[in-house]
Design a protein around this motif. Structure first.
Motif, PDB file in Angstrom:
ATOM      1  N   GLN A 322       0.807  -1.223   0.000  1.00 27.74           N
ATOM      2  CA  GLN A 322       0.000   0.000   0.000  1.00 27.74           C
ATOM      3  C   GLN A 322       0.840   1.272   0.000  1.00 27.74           C
ATOM      4  O   GLN A 322       0.412   2.298  -0.520  1.00 27.74           O
ATOM      5  N   ALA A 323       2.029   1.175   0.597  1.00 29.13           N
ATOM      6  CA  ALA A 323       2.900   2.348   0.683  1.00 29.13           C
ATOM      7  C   ALA A 323       3.701   2.571  -0.588  1.00 29.13           C
ATOM      8  O   ALA A 323       4.475   3.531  -0.687  1.00 29.13           O
ATOM      9  N   GLY A 324       3.538   1.686  -1.575  1.00 24.75           N
ATOM     10  CA  GLY A 324       4.279   1.812  -2.820  1.00 24.75           C
ATOM     11  C   GLY A 324       5.634   1.130  -2.795  1.00 24.75           C
ATOM     12  O   GLY A 324       6.404   1.235  -3.752  1.00 24.75           O
ATOM     13  N   LYS A 325       5.930   0.433  -1.715  1.00 25.30           N
ATOM     14  CA  LYS A 325       7.200  -0.285  -1.602  1.00 25.30           C
ATOM     15  C   LYS A 325       7.118  -1.612  -2.340  1.00 25.30           C
ATOM     16  O   LYS A 325       6.150  -2.359  -2.201  1.00 25.30           O
ATOM     17  N   GLU A 326       8.125  -1.902  -3.141  1.00 29.91           N
ATOM     18  CA  GLU A 326       8.134  -3.168  -3.879  1.00 29.91           C
ATOM     19  C   GLU A 326       8.311  -4.330  -2.916  1.00 29.91           C
ATOM     20  O   GLU A 326       9.245  -4.371  -2.122  1.00 29.91           O
ATOM     21  N   VAL A 327       7.375  -5.274  -2.964  1.00 29.62           N
ATOM     22  CA  VAL A 327       7.443  -6.446  -2.099  1.00 29.62           C
ATOM     23  C   VAL A 327       7.752  -7.712  -2.882  1.00 29.62           C
ATOM     24  O   VAL A 327       8.068  -8.752  -2.296  1.00 29.62           O
ATOM     25  N   LEU A 328       7.647  -7.628  -4.210  1.00 26.87           N
ATOM     26  CA  LEU A 328       7.983  -8.765  -5.065  1.00 26.87           C
ATOM     27  C   LEU A 328       8.577  -8.226  -6.362  1.00 26.87           C
ATOM     28  O   LEU A 328       7.941  -7.432  -7.054  1.00 26.87           O
ATOM     29  N   ALA A 329       9.781  -8.655  -6.654  1.00 25.29           N
ATOM     30  CA  ALA A 329      10.493  -8.139  -7.823  1.00 25.29           C
ATOM     31  C   ALA A 329       9.941  -8.708  -9.123  1.00 25.29           C
ATOM     32  O   ALA A 329       9.314  -9.776  -9.148  1.00 25.29           O
ATOM     33  N   SER A 330      10.197  -7.999 -10.190  1.00 22.20           N
ATOM     34  CA  SER A 330       9.803  -8.455 -11.522  1.00 22.20           C
ATOM     35  C   SER A 330      10.416  -9.823 -11.813  1.00 22.20           C
ATOM     36  O   SER A 330      11.579 -10.077 -11.487  1.00 22.20           O
ATOM     37  N   GLY A 331       9.625 -10.709 -12.389  1.00 23.08           N
ATOM     38  CA  GLY A 331      10.111 -12.040 -12.718  1.00 23.08           C
ATOM     39  C   GLY A 331       9.964 -13.047 -11.595  1.00 23.08           C
ATOM     40  O   GLY A 331      10.224 -14.240 -11.792  1.00 23.08           O
ATOM     41  N   LYS A 332       9.543 -12.598 -10.420  1.00 26.51           N
ATOM     42  CA  LYS A 332       9.356 -13.491  -9.277  1.00 26.51           C
ATOM     43  C   LYS A 332       7.876 -13.797  -9.074  1.00 26.51           C
ATOM     44  O   LYS A 332       7.005 -13.037  -9.492  1.00 26.51           O
ATOM     45  N   ARG A 333       7.609 -14.899  -8.400  1.00 21.72           N
ATOM     46  CA  ARG A 333       6.243 -15.255  -8.034  1.00 21.72           C
ATOM     47  C   ARG A 333       6.209 -15.653  -6.562  1.00 21.72           C
ATOM     48  O   ARG A 333       7.163 -16.250  -6.062  1.00 21.72           O
ATOM     49  N   TYR A 334       5.127 -15.325  -5.894  1.00 17.91           N
ATOM     50  CA  TYR A 334       4.989 -15.801  -4.525  1.00 17.91           C
ATOM     51  C   TYR A 334       4.821 -17.314  -4.523  1.00 17.91           C
ATOM     52  O   TYR A 334       4.054 -17.873  -5.318  1.00 17.91           O
ATOM     53  N   SER A 335       5.511 -17.962  -3.621  1.00 10.08           N
ATOM     54  CA  SER A 335       5.377 -19.402  -3.466  1.00 10.08           C
ATOM     55  C   SER A 335       4.076 -19.706  -2.725  1.00 10.08           C
ATOM     56  O   SER A 335       3.462 -18.825  -2.117  1.00 10.08           O
ATOM     57  N   ASP A 336       3.673 -20.968  -2.742  1.00 12.60           N
ATOM     58  CA  ASP A 336       2.478 -21.354  -1.996  1.00 12.60           C
ATOM     59  C   ASP A 336       2.660 -21.078  -0.509  1.00 12.60           C
ATOM     60  O   ASP A 336       1.711 -20.662   0.176  1.00 12.60           O
ATOM     61  N   ALA A 337       3.855 -21.312   0.010  1.00 11.85           N
ATOM     62  CA  ALA A 337       4.112 -21.056   1.427  1.00 11.85           C
ATOM     63  C   ALA A 337       3.936 -19.574   1.739  1.00 11.85           C
ATOM     64  O   ALA A 337       3.365 -19.200   2.781  1.00 11.85           O
ATOM     65  N   GLU A 338       4.396 -18.707   0.856  1.00 10.44           N
ATOM     66  CA  GLU A 338       4.249 -17.259   1.063  1.00 10.44           C
ATOM     67  C   GLU A 338       2.790 -16.834   0.942  1.00 10.44           C
ATOM     68  O   GLU A 338       2.307 -15.996   1.722  1.00 10.44           O
ATOM     69  N   LEU A 339       2.083 -17.406  -0.017  1.00 19.10           N
ATOM     70  CA  LEU A 339       0.664 -17.095  -0.164  1.00 19.10           C
ATOM     71  C   LEU A 339      -0.114 -17.526   1.070  1.00 19.10           C
ATOM     72  O   LEU A 339      -1.082 -16.877   1.470  1.00 19.10           O
ATOM     73  N   GLY A 340       0.311 -18.628   1.673  1.00 24.37           N
ATOM     74  CA  GLY A 340      -0.375 -19.143   2.850  1.00 24.37           C
ATOM     75  C   GLY A 340      -0.216 -18.280   4.082  1.00 24.37           C
ATOM     76  O   GLY A 340      -0.939 -18.469   5.071  1.00 24.37           O
ATOM     77  N   LYS A 341       0.704 -17.326   4.044  1.00 20.70           N
ATOM     78  CA  LYS A 341       0.942 -16.451   5.195  1.00 20.70           C
ATOM     79  C   LYS A 341       0.586 -14.995   4.902  1.00 20.70           C
ATOM     80  O   LYS A 341       0.892 -14.116   5.698  1.00 20.70           O
ATOM     81  N   MET A 342      -0.066 -14.731   3.774  1.00 26.49           N
ATOM     82  CA  MET A 342      -0.314 -13.351   3.362  1.00 26.49           C
ATOM     83  C   MET A 342      -1.199 -12.623   4.382  1.00 26.49           C
ATOM     84  O   MET A 342      -2.340 -13.021   4.617  1.00 26.49           O
ATOM     85  N   ASN A 343      -0.662 -11.574   4.968  1.00 25.41           N
ATOM     86  CA  ASN A 343      -1.402 -10.828   5.993  1.00 25.41           C
ATOM     87  C   ASN A 343      -1.326  -9.317   5.783  1.00 25.41           C
ATOM     88  O   ASN A 343      -1.417  -8.539   6.727  1.00 25.41           O
ATOM     89  N   PHE A 344      -1.139  -8.892   4.538  1.00 25.37           N
ATOM     90  CA  PHE A 344      -1.031  -7.471   4.219  1.00 25.37           C
ATOM     91  C   PHE A 344      -1.723  -7.206   2.898  1.00 25.37           C
ATOM     92  O   PHE A 344      -1.866  -8.090   2.057  1.00 25.37           O
ATOM     93  N   TYR A 345      -2.151  -5.955   2.734  1.00 23.32           N
ATOM     94  CA  TYR A 345      -2.791  -5.550   1.497  1.00 23.32           C
ATOM     95  C   TYR A 345      -1.749  -5.083   0.489  1.00 23.32           C
ATOM     96  O   TYR A 345      -0.753  -4.438   0.840  1.00 23.32           O
ATOM     97  N   LEU A 346      -2.036  -5.363  -0.775  1.00 23.71           N
ATOM     98  CA  LEU A 346      -1.220  -4.847  -1.861  1.00 23.71           C
ATOM     99  C   LEU A 346      -1.746  -3.483  -2.308  1.00 23.71           C
ATOM    100  O   LEU A 346      -2.828  -3.049  -1.905  1.00 23.71           O
TER     101      LEU A 346
END
Length: 355
Positions: A322-346
């Motif tokens: 939400q603050a405009g900070k990059e949390v995932l770089a270009s060419g990367k994908r969130y893993s299932d483990a990371e998706l399973g812990k998602m606790n913030f808004y994009l």
């Protein structure tokens, strides 16, 4: 061979039964539901999956509905295990700790927990990639919204729901980069009154397209009443929303339940979870409204096909918070483990995730 597999296959080697008789003996499966089977959402979709499983004639099923995510659910799981059901499906996240406790007491019964993350020798997990459906609905919402202001009626702020809100917003912003999403939480999976109030609140704040992560058709009904647009969630809710329902993200739990039953019947079951989506036929977008132009429907179906082949992953970089900070770089994908812990808004989601 594990104790569970020996138990499940015991009739195949018992001297008193022939192999043919054993093959004819149905697997006994029980389902525990958070809401009523007539909610036309989450529980309804699971019950349709149960019926599809039973229709094959190889599985005998029962269900208990309206079981709260409290200590009382432990009594229900224990009772079903004592009655001899060999696999028990708990269909809500809040059953996890109770299922884990009961599973320890019944090592020869298999317990399957939906949307959870704890496993044991006889406790497995399973889920549907509901975020894929949310992303597809977002694509339609981004195209159909006149204001660019979208709303979501949220149930309980766990990673599963936060992930769906983010995916919906990503889908919308993929076609309208200025689109934003506001969320109203009802802190319940099924409460038609609160769901309606939340929907009306979002509409009063300027949202003209609504999504929900709740179980009743109250949101699409409110949208229809106010001349707005919404989506079916977990099932087609068009009989409640009419053409105000732009499309529906539907779940097909039957494919998961049939696969699990087959694994149990053939001694191949393992507690490692299945997380199935569009690719496996567990998630789809359907029931498009006549209001949706042909080119928008074509786009949504093309995105669905890209999900099916793996060419598209909703959570692919670059992504910003939400603050405009990059949390995932270009060419990367969130893993299932990371998706399973998602606790913030994009970026694009307004407000804060409740603590």
């Amino acid at each position: 061979m594990s104790a569970i597999r020996r138990t499940l296959l015991s009739c195949l080697i018992a001297s008193t039964l022939s192999a043919a008789a054993c093959a004819a003996e149905p697997l006994k499966a029980a389902f525990v539901y958070i809401g009523p089977t007539g909610d036309h959402g989450w529980t309804y979709s699971h019950d349709q999956g149960r019926k599809a499983l039973e229709a094959d004639g190889k599985v005998q099923t029962t269900f208990v509905e309206n079981v709260p995510e409290t200590a009382d659910s432990e009594r229900v799981f224990r009772d079903l295990a004592q009655k001899g059901y060999k696999v028990i499906f708990g269909t809500s996240f809040g059953y996890m700790n109770q299922m884990q406790k009961v599973a320890r007491a019944f090592p020869n019964t298999v317990f399957m927990h939906a949307t959870g993350y704890k496993t044991a020798a006889n406790l497995g997990i399973y889920d549907a990639r509901t975020y894929e459906g949310a992303y597809l609905l977002g694509v339609v919402a981004g195209k159909m919204s006149k204001s660019g202001k979208l709303g979501v009626v949220g149930s309980i702020p766990i990673p599963e729901v936060v992930r769906n809100i983010n995916a919906f917003t990503l889908g919308a912003r993929s076609v309208n980069p200025a689109a934003t999403t506001r969320v109203v939480w009802v802190n319940s999976w099924f409460d038609p009154g609160k769901e309606r109030e939340a929907a009306l609140s979002l509409l009063s704040q300027g949202a003209d397209v609504l999504m929900q992560n709740t179980d009743s058709p109250a949101v699409v009904q409110a949208a229809k009443e106010k001349g707005a647009m919404a989506f079916g969630w977990d099932s087609d809710m068009s009989k409640f929303g009419g053409d105000a329902q732009l499309a529906a993200s539907v779940l097909n739990w039957g494919v998961l339940y049939k696969a699990t039953a087959n694994e149990l019947q053939t001694g191949k079951w393992k507690p490692a979870g299945k997380w199935w989506g569009v690719k496996e036929g567990a998630v789809d977008i359907t029931a498009f409204s006549p209001k949706v132009p042909a080119d928008v429907k074509t786009l949504a179906l093309a995105r669905r096909d890209a999900l099916k082949t793996g060419a598209l992953h909703p959570f692919s970089g670059p992504l910003k918070d939400q603050a405009g900070k990059e949390v995932l770089a270009s060419g990367k994908r969130y893993s299932d483990a990371e998706l399973g812990k998602m606790n913030f808004y994009l970026q694009g989601v307004l407000g804060e995730v409740p603590k």
